[in-house]
Design a protein around this motif. Structure first.
Motif, short mmCIF file in Angstrom:
data_model
loop_
_atom_site.label_atom_id
_atom_site.label_comp_id
_atom_site.label_asym_id
_atom_site.label_seq_id
_atom_site.Cartn_x
_atom_site.Cartn_y
_atom_site.Cartn_z
N PHE A 1 0.83 -1.21 0.00
CA PHE A 1 0.00 0.00 0.00
C PHE A 1 0.86 1.25 0.00
O PHE A 1 0.60 2.19 -0.77
CB PHE A 1 -0.93 0.00 1.21
CG PHE A 1 -1.77 1.25 1.32
CD1 PHE A 1 -2.86 1.42 0.49
CD2 PHE A 1 -1.44 2.25 2.22
CE1 PHE A 1 -3.63 2.58 0.56
CE2 PHE A 1 -2.20 3.40 2.31
CZ PHE A 1 -3.30 3.57 1.47
N ARG A 2 1.88 1.28 0.84
CA ARG A 2 2.75 2.46 0.88
C ARG A 2 3.46 2.66 -0.47
O ARG A 2 3.67 3.80 -0.91
CB ARG A 2 3.76 2.34 2.01
CG ARG A 2 3.16 2.53 3.39
CD ARG A 2 4.22 2.67 4.47
NE ARG A 2 4.84 1.40 4.78
CZ ARG A 2 4.50 0.62 5.78
NH1 ARG A 2 3.51 0.98 6.58
NH2 ARG A 2 5.14 -0.51 6.01
N SER A 3 3.79 1.57 -1.14
CA SER A 3 4.40 1.66 -2.47
C SER A 3 3.43 2.28 -3.47
O SER A 3 3.82 3.12 -4.30
CB SER A 3 4.83 0.28 -2.94
OG SER A 3 5.35 0.32 -4.26
N ALA A 4 2.15 1.90 -3.38
CA ALA A 4 1.14 2.49 -4.26
C ALA A 4 0.99 3.98 -4.01
O ALA A 4 0.83 4.78 -4.95
CB ALA A 4 -0.20 1.77 -4.06
N VAL A 5 1.05 4.38 -2.75
CA VAL A 5 0.97 5.81 -2.42
C VAL A 5 2.13 6.56 -3.05
O VAL A 5 1.95 7.64 -3.64
CB VAL A 5 0.94 6.00 -0.89
CG1 VAL A 5 1.06 7.49 -0.53
CG2 VAL A 5 -0.34 5.42 -0.30
N VAL A 41 -5.75 7.73 -11.37
CA VAL A 41 -5.97 6.52 -10.58
C VAL A 41 -4.66 5.75 -10.46
O VAL A 41 -3.96 5.56 -11.46
CB VAL A 41 -7.02 5.60 -11.22
CG1 VAL A 41 -7.28 4.39 -10.31
CG2 VAL A 41 -8.31 6.33 -11.50
N VAL A 42 -4.36 5.32 -9.25
CA VAL A 42 -3.26 4.38 -9.05
C VAL A 42 -3.87 3.00 -8.85
O VAL A 42 -4.59 2.78 -7.88
CB VAL A 42 -2.40 4.75 -7.82
CG1 VAL A 42 -1.38 3.65 -7.53
CG2 VAL A 42 -1.70 6.07 -8.05
N VAL A 56 -5.63 12.30 -6.99
CA VAL A 56 -5.37 10.88 -7.21
C VAL A 56 -6.29 10.03 -6.35
O VAL A 56 -6.45 10.29 -5.14
CB VAL A 56 -3.90 10.54 -6.90
CG1 VAL A 56 -3.64 9.03 -7.04
CG2 VAL A 56 -2.97 11.33 -7.82
N THR A 57 -6.90 9.04 -6.96
CA THR A 57 -7.66 8.05 -6.21
C THR A 57 -7.02 6.69 -6.43
O THR A 57 -6.14 6.53 -7.28
CB THR A 57 -9.14 8.04 -6.64
OG1 THR A 57 -9.87 7.17 -5.78
CG2 THR A 57 -9.30 7.60 -8.09
#
Length: 476
Positions: free
Chosen positions: A122-126, A261-262, A139-140
């Motif tokens: 999750f932190r990587s996606a952020v 979007v990520v 960003v969503t």
């Protein structure tokens, strides 16, 4: 630095009876020993993240700080909403408050009740969304769908999803019917809407100014006139009440043109029903999930859960059934009817049953209590007081109280007399006398309280002094 903004409200209807309005699901250890709220805060700690900002209500403020302290997290600002106005005003208030200290603040807005087991992913996606934020994008985060789910909204991507960067968002899609949901999954360019956002505070404020300008004045005034209360920041109630109750999706996101979007391919669930809890929990070889004092005999694909030390839940020959027991309520339903649990809550509210909204354990700033027996002219409670905590100096019009200490030591004030009451000792508080209970020790203090009188409701209280600065007439 990214400032996490954790939204901590909730109506407590979809996971009834374990989740109630007075104690919604984010505060309950649903899977494992950590609550969803604690896991949400732990997920956004460490390098690159500042202390979390929390938006909650007055009833939950001490639960929030207590649960964060239990996992070693010192929160940033805790903003108290005078009343629930949905996510639109809440996010705008967080952004306006953040801009007071940092005009370049970046906010990560997340619900407090989602399950995301892989914190690192999750932190990587952020981090992958920060480049788009630097370009002024809102960003969503979208979840790679595993099936045609009808309980989630969807995000239609403008480009094919790429694992390493944000992609343009074409549109939001409301919760679909089953056939539409399946077709979107098969299309490959739709993601589940996780309701998690990343943006610069100045950009989301600009979006509100452009697409929801009517919120700016009341929310801005509520933030500007907020008052500090025991370390919390209470938003001003009068302007806040004027703000429209609207989600951030409806207010801004579905209208804005600067959306990205990520994609997130890790495990995720909003645990929006007991069927979701069953899916996310480790099953036995026949697909059964048992929690607490629960036993499955010749069952298949069944959830059995007891959160009561007094009740053993036993299922025999069940298939696709969920049974959840508390001290004061039991839910039994077919697994396919998980989304109808909120209808049960509505039916209980209509008949005036307190189980619809009130959790059997009533949490207070000083600890908690549980009603064990309630009669026409008496009530028996178990009361747990945290080390160093103190109840208010108070009196009652309609009841007297007997206190029996079973663990620890209580310092009891009755009028002008102060007494230390230790284990296996008791004390009597006559009707109408001012009294206070404190725990002077370093371990929890537990007592049994027997109330007798013509009325034993929680609102029979006159408060004279309270270290938690609660209003006259507040409980506990």
């Amino acid at each position: 630095m990214i400032t996490p903004v954790i939204l901590c409200g909730g109506s407590g209807t979809r996971l009834w009876p374990l989740s109630r309005k007075s104690y919604p699901k984010q505060f309950v250890p649903l899977i494992g020993e950590t609550t969803l709220f604690q896991a949400s805060a732990q997920r956004v700690r460490g390098p690159g993240f500042s202390a979390p900002m929390v938006l909650t209500n007055s009833d939950f403020r001490f639960i929030v700080t207590e649960q964060l302290a239990a996992v070693g997290i010192d929160p940033g600002p805790v903003l108290i909403e005078p009343e629930g106005r949905n996510t639109g005003p809440a996010v705008l208030a967080a952004a306006l408050h953040a801009l007071k200290d940092d005009p370049e603040a970046v906010l990560l807005v997340a619900p407090s009740d989602h399950l995301i087991p892989d914190d690192t992913a999750f932190r990587s996606a952020v981090q992958r969304g920060l480049d788009a934020v630097g370009r002024g994008q809102l960003v969503t985060f979208g979840i790679a769908p595993t099936h045609g789910e009808t309980a989630y909204g969807y995000l239609e991507l403008g480009d094919a999803p790429e694992a390493q960067k944000a992609v343009p968002l074409a549109r939001f899609v409301e919760k679909p019917q089953a056939a539409q949901a399946q077709s979107m999954v098969e299309a490959g360019n739709f993601l589940w809407n996780a309701g998690i956002f990343l943006f610069a505070a100045k950009d989301i404020v600009a979006a509100f100014e452009a697409h929801a300008p009517a919120l700016m004045a009341p929310v801005g005034e509520a933030v500007e006139k907020a008052e500090t209360d025991l370390g919390f920041l209470r938003l001003a109630p009068k302007p806040w009440a004027v703000a429209e109750s609207i989600s951030i999706d409806y207010a801004v996101m579905e209208k804005a043109g600067n959306l990205s979007v990520v994609p997130f391919s890790g495990a995720w669930s909003d645990l929006g029903g007991w069927d979701a809890v069953w899916r996310e929990s480790p099953p036995d070889e026949r697909g059964n999930v048992t929690t607490g004092e629960a036993t499955a005999i010749d069952c298949e694909d069944t959830l059995l859960r007891s959160d009561s030390a007094r009740l053993e839940v036993v299922g025999i020959g069940l298939k696709n059934v969920m049974a959840v027991a508390m001290n004061d309520a039991v839910l039994v339903a077919d697994m396919s009817r998980a989304q109808d649990v909120k209808a049960a809550v509505a039916a209980l509210k209509e008949k005036g049953a307190e189980q619809a909204v009130q959790f059997p354990v009533d949490h207070r700033p000083w600890g908690w209590f549980e009603s064990l027996v309630v009669g026409q002219r008496f009530q028996v409670k178990r009361i747990h007081v945290h080390p160093g905590a103190s109840l208010s100096l108070q009196s009652h019009f309609h009841r007297s109280e007997h206190w029996i200490v079973v663990e620890g030591t209580a310092r009891v004030t009755v009028e002008d007399k102060v007494t230390l009451v230790t284990e296996n000792e008791s004390i009597y508080v006559p009707l109408g006398m001012k009294h206070r209970m404190e725990n002077p020790g370093k371990v929890p203090m537990v007592l049994i309280e027997v109330q007798t009188g013509s009325y034993v409701g929680e609102d029979d209280i006159v408060r004279y002094d309270d270290i938690y600065a609660r209003q006259q007439g507040a409980k506990g």
